[in-house]
Scaffold this motif. Structure first.
Motif, PDB file in Angstrom:
ATOM      1  N   VAL A   1       0.868  -1.172   0.000  1.00 22.04           N
ATOM      2  CA  VAL A   1       0.000   0.000   0.000  1.00 22.04           C
ATOM      3  C   VAL A   1       0.905   1.223   0.000  1.00 22.04           C
ATOM      4  CG1 VAL A   1      -1.757   1.297   1.274  1.00 22.04           C
ATOM      5  CG2 VAL A   1      -1.820  -1.223   1.249  1.00 22.04           C
ATOM      6  N   ILE A   2       0.783   2.076  -1.013  1.00 26.50           N
ATOM      7  CA  ILE A   2       1.710   3.191  -1.142  1.00 26.50           C
ATOM      8  C   ILE A   2       0.968   4.520  -1.271  1.00 26.50           C
ATOM      9  CG2 ILE A   2       1.940   2.779  -3.639  1.00 26.50           C
ATOM     10  CD1 ILE A   2       4.935   3.731  -3.281  1.00 26.50           C
ATOM     11  N   PHE A   3       1.270   5.442  -0.367  1.00 25.51           N
ATOM     12  CA  PHE A   3       0.791   6.822  -0.450  1.00 25.51           C
ATOM     13  C   PHE A   3       1.796   7.599  -1.298  1.00 25.51           C
ATOM     14  CE2 PHE A   3      -0.979   5.357   3.600  1.00 25.51           C
ATOM     15  CZ  PHE A   3      -2.269   5.865   3.574  1.00 25.51           C
ATOM     16  N   THR A   4       1.360   8.165  -2.407  1.00 21.07           N
ATOM     17  CA  THR A   4       2.273   8.843  -3.302  1.00 21.07           C
ATOM     18  C   THR A   4       2.043  10.346  -3.340  1.00 21.07           C
ATOM     19  OG1 THR A   4       2.918   9.138  -5.627  1.00 21.07           O
ATOM     20  CG2 THR A   4       0.747   8.199  -5.221  1.00 21.07           C
ATOM     21  N   ALA A   5       3.129  11.087  -3.281  1.00 20.06           N
ATOM     22  CA  ALA A   5       3.068  12.548  -3.319  1.00 20.06           C
ATOM     23  C   ALA A   5       2.563  13.086  -4.650  1.00 20.06           C
ATOM     24  CB  ALA A   5       4.454  13.123  -3.036  1.00 20.06           C
ATOM     25  N   HIS A   6       2.530  12.233  -5.669  1.00 18.94           N
ATOM     26  CA  HIS A   6       2.167  12.703  -7.007  1.00 18.94           C
ATOM     27  C   HIS A   6       0.723  12.418  -7.387  1.00 18.94           C
ATOM     28  CE1 HIS A   6       6.114  14.162  -8.211  1.00 18.94           C
ATOM     29  NE2 HIS A   6       6.585  13.204  -7.432  1.00 18.94           N
ATOM     30  N   TRP A   7      -0.079  12.095  -6.393  1.00 18.76           N
ATOM     31  CA  TRP A   7      -1.521  11.944  -6.621  1.00 18.76           C
ATOM     32  C   TRP A   7      -2.234  12.742  -5.535  1.00 18.76           C
ATOM     33  CZ3 TRP A   7      -4.686   6.738  -6.203  1.00 18.76           C
ATOM     34  CH2 TRP A   7      -5.966   6.948  -6.737  1.00 18.76           C
ATOM     35  N   GLU A   8      -2.701  13.925  -5.892  1.00 24.20           N
ATOM     36  CA  GLU A   8      -3.340  14.817  -4.940  1.00 24.20           C
ATOM     37  C   GLU A   8      -4.848  14.873  -5.184  1.00 24.20           C
ATOM     38  OE1 GLU A   8      -1.550  18.693  -4.539  1.00 24.20           O
ATOM     39  OE2 GLU A   8       0.387  17.939  -5.235  1.00 24.20           O
ATOM     40  N   THR A   9      -5.610  14.660  -4.129  1.00 23.00           N
ATOM     41  CA  THR A   9      -7.067  14.755  -4.194  1.00 23.00           C
ATOM     42  C   THR A   9      -7.584  15.364  -2.895  1.00 23.00           C
ATOM     43  OG1 THR A   9      -7.406  12.538  -3.266  1.00 23.00           O
ATOM     44  CG2 THR A   9      -7.259  12.701  -5.683  1.00 23.00           C
ATOM     45  N   GLU A  10      -8.752  15.987  -2.950  1.00 20.11           N
ATOM     46  CA  GLU A  10      -9.356  16.521  -1.731  1.00 20.11           C
ATOM     47  C   GLU A  10      -9.939  15.405  -0.875  1.00 20.11           C
ATOM     48  OE1 GLU A  10     -12.066  19.716  -2.184  1.00 20.11           O
ATOM     49  OE2 GLU A  10     -10.637  21.003  -3.251  1.00 20.11           O
ATOM     50  N   VAL A  11     -10.476  14.378  -1.530  1.00 15.24           N
ATOM     51  CA  VAL A  11     -11.002  13.207  -0.816  1.00 15.24           C
ATOM     52  C   VAL A  11     -10.019  12.062  -1.019  1.00 15.24           C
ATOM     53  CG1 VAL A  11     -12.882  11.535  -0.658  1.00 15.24           C
ATOM     54  CG2 VAL A  11     -13.387  13.949  -1.132  1.00 15.24           C
TER      55      VAL A  11
ATOM     56  N   ARG B   1     -11.777   0.427   6.345  1.00 16.81           N
ATOM     57  CA  ARG B   1     -10.991   0.862   7.498  1.00 16.81           C
ATOM     58  C   ARG B   1     -11.054   2.385   7.646  1.00 16.81           C
ATOM     59  NH1 ARG B   1      -6.419  -1.420   9.967  1.00 16.81           N
ATOM     60  NH2 ARG B   1      -6.397  -3.692   9.987  1.00 16.81           N
ATOM     61  N   PHE B   2     -10.902   3.093   6.539  1.00 17.53           N
ATOM     62  CA  PHE B   2     -10.957   4.547   6.592  1.00 17.53           C
ATOM     63  C   PHE B   2     -12.349   5.029   6.999  1.00 17.53           C
ATOM     64  CE2 PHE B   2      -7.364   4.261   3.407  1.00 17.53           C
ATOM     65  CZ  PHE B   2      -6.400   4.745   4.276  1.00 17.53           C
ATOM     66  N   LYS B   3     -13.357   4.436   6.422  1.00 19.50           N
ATOM     67  CA  LYS B   3     -14.724   4.848   6.738  1.00 19.50           C
ATOM     68  C   LYS B   3     -15.039   4.633   8.216  1.00 19.50           C
ATOM     69  CE  LYS B   3     -16.552   3.909   2.101  1.00 19.50           C
ATOM     70  NZ  LYS B   3     -17.431   3.006   1.298  1.00 19.50           N
ATOM     71  N   ALA B   4     -14.514   3.554   8.789  1.00 15.14           N
ATOM     72  CA  ALA B   4     -14.742   3.271  10.208  1.00 15.14           C
ATOM     73  C   ALA B   4     -14.154   4.349  11.106  1.00 15.14           C
ATOM     74  CB  ALA B   4     -14.150   1.911  10.568  1.00 15.14           C
ATOM     75  N   LYS B   5     -13.175   5.092  10.586  1.00 17.94           N
ATOM     76  CA  LYS B   5     -12.567   6.197  11.329  1.00 17.94           C
ATOM     77  C   LYS B   5     -13.170   7.544  10.942  1.00 17.94           C
ATOM     78  CE  LYS B   5      -9.369   3.821  13.562  1.00 17.94           C
ATOM     79  NZ  LYS B   5      -9.272   3.793  15.048  1.00 17.94           N
TER      80      LYS B   5
ATOM     81  N   ARG C   1     -13.581  10.204   4.796  1.00 18.71           N
ATOM     82  CA  ARG C   1     -14.205  10.035   3.485  1.00 18.71           C
ATOM     83  C   ARG C   1     -13.216   9.412   2.508  1.00 18.71           C
ATOM     84  NH1 ARG C   1     -16.526  14.707   0.493  1.00 18.71           N
ATOM     85  NH2 ARG C   1     -14.697  15.846   1.225  1.00 18.71           N
ATOM     86  N   VAL C   2     -13.743   8.579   1.626  1.00 14.98           N
ATOM     87  CA  VAL C   2     -12.857   7.878   0.700  1.00 14.98           C
ATOM     88  C   VAL C   2     -13.570   7.615  -0.618  1.00 14.98           C
ATOM     89  CG1 VAL C   2     -13.517   5.608   1.603  1.00 14.98           C
ATOM     90  CG2 VAL C   2     -11.323   5.878   0.479  1.00 14.98           C
ATOM     91  N   ASN C   3     -12.824   7.691  -1.710  1.00 16.22           N
ATOM     92  CA  ASN C   3     -13.292   7.312  -3.037  1.00 16.22           C
ATOM     93  C   ASN C   3     -12.436   6.172  -3.566  1.00 16.22           C
ATOM     94  OD1 ASN C   3     -15.292   9.301  -3.190  1.00 16.22           O
ATOM     95  ND2 ASN C   3     -13.886  10.813  -4.055  1.00 16.22           N
TER      96      ASN C   3
ATOM     97  N   SER D   1      -3.969   8.304  -2.694  1.00 19.69           N
ATOM     98  CA  SER D   1      -3.669   9.718  -2.907  1.00 19.69           C
ATOM     99  C   SER D   1      -3.370  10.433  -1.596  1.00 19.69           C
ATOM    100  CB  SER D   1      -4.855  10.403  -3.592  1.00 19.69           C
ATOM    101  OG  SER D   1      -5.963  10.468  -2.698  1.00 19.69           O
ATOM    102  N   VAL D   2      -2.908  11.670  -1.718  1.00 21.23           N
ATOM    103  CA  VAL D   2      -2.692  12.523  -0.541  1.00 21.23           C
ATOM    104  C   VAL D   2      -3.440  13.836  -0.725  1.00 21.23           C
ATOM    105  CG1 VAL D   2      -0.413  11.535  -0.098  1.00 21.23           C
ATOM    106  CG2 VAL D   2      -0.596  13.638  -1.447  1.00 21.23           C
ATOM    107  N   HIS D   3      -3.842  14.412   0.395  1.00 18.57           N
ATOM    108  CA  HIS D   3      -4.365  15.782   0.433  1.00 18.57           C
ATOM    109  C   HIS D   3      -3.289  16.595   1.146  1.00 18.57           C
ATOM    110  CE1 HIS D   3      -6.463  19.384   1.108  1.00 18.57           C
ATOM    111  NE2 HIS D   3      -7.687  18.921   1.310  1.00 18.57           N
ATOM    112  N   PRO D   4      -2.475  17.352   0.412  1.00 17.68           N
ATOM    113  CA  PRO D   4      -1.292  17.973   1.028  1.00 17.68           C
ATOM    114  C   PRO D   4      -1.590  19.030   2.071  1.00 17.68           C
ATOM    115  CG  PRO D   4      -1.572  18.739  -1.225  1.00 17.68           C
ATOM    116  CD  PRO D   4      -2.543  17.621  -1.031  1.00 17.68           C
TER     117      PRO D   4
END
Length: 255
Positions: free
Chosen positions: A38-48, A91-95, A98-100, A130-133
């Motif tokens: 599972v990789i969080f990448t700095a080059h994919w930015e989204t609000e959700v 997992r994210f929704k349980a916390k 919001r997730v897409n 993705s990340v929301h910076p």
């Protein structure tokens, strides 16, 4: 058990050039056999927060320009996993996060470049997130916490970015790291090793040279995402440290 890590992915050239960082990545990856990545990448930015969700082989995205032709010929044929993507989403929704889900996006160079050096032949599913910076560091950490415990399932979580990433400060003639970049990383490492979350969450006002090191936070926030996903009882540690062009940091840490 595979500890979450943060890695500096630096220039796309690391996909075709051998450096101290690429040697580290290959050696580190050779000792792991993750069931999934599972990789969080700095080059994919989204609000959700958005998770790649496919069972197919990803397209390799060349989200850069002006580099040697051979770089654009590299393919990294990793597959995704819709089952794992949906598990992560729950997992994210349980916390309350919001997730897409995204079924079409390929792997950007924040993902495939370091992965191609760690695991030259992809053998397990890869999930890109993705990340929301502009979320506060404490919120980034909380997002990472939603994945806590996956290390016990041999799922490797990676935050892919850079602690010092200021392209305007690049010194092509540098023969040693710039002192201001080293000072920022020194402060960061001390805070991480001491688990001083209060200071780390306010790095922008407390860390030396913070504005120089992090002019924009998209490459920095994967650090908090990886950190949050780790076991807080486990000692965080530096697993690699090197620099290029004066200030581009390849600091890597495990959590």
């Amino acid at each position: 058990m595979i500890s979450p890590i943060f890695v500096g992915h630096g220039s796309p050239l690391m996909a075709i050039q051998d450096t101290p960082c690429t040697e580290f990545l290959l050696d580190y990856g050779s000792k792991l056999a993750p069931k999934a990545i599972v990789i969080f990448t700095a080059h994919w930015e989204t609000e959700v927060l958005t998770i790649s969700s496919t069972d197919d082989i990803y397209e390799t995205i060349y989200d850069f320009g002006g580099f040697p032709k051979e770089l654009y010929q590299i393919k990294y044929p990793a597959k995704g996993s819709t089952q794992l993507a949906h598990t992560l989403a729950e997992r994210f929704k349980a916390k309350g996060i919001r997730v897409n889900l995204d079924a079409t996006r390929g792997l950007d160079h924040g993902s495939w470049v370091p992965l191609s050096r760690m695991f030259p032949q992809p053998e397990c599913p890869v999930i890109q997130i993705s990340v929301h910076p502009y979320l506060p560091p404490a919120e980034q950490y909380r997002i990472g916490e939603a994945l806590r415990g996956l290390d016990q399932e041999d799922i490797l979580i990676i935050g892919s970015g850079a602690t010092v990433h200021n392209l305007r400060a690049i010194n092509w003639n540098a023969v040693s790291p710039d002192a201001w970049a080293v000072a920022f990383d020194d402060w960061l490492i001390a805070g991480i090793e001491q688990s001083n979350l209060e200071a780390l969450f306010h790095y922008d006002t407390l860390a030396p040279n913070a504005r120089m090191a992090v002019p924009r936070p998209e490459h920095f926030v994967p650090l908090y995402l990886a950190m949050g996903s780790g076991d807080p009882q486990r000692q965080a540690k530096v697993i690699h440290r090197s620099y290029e062009v004066g200030s581009l940091s390849y600091l890597a840490l495990s959590f």
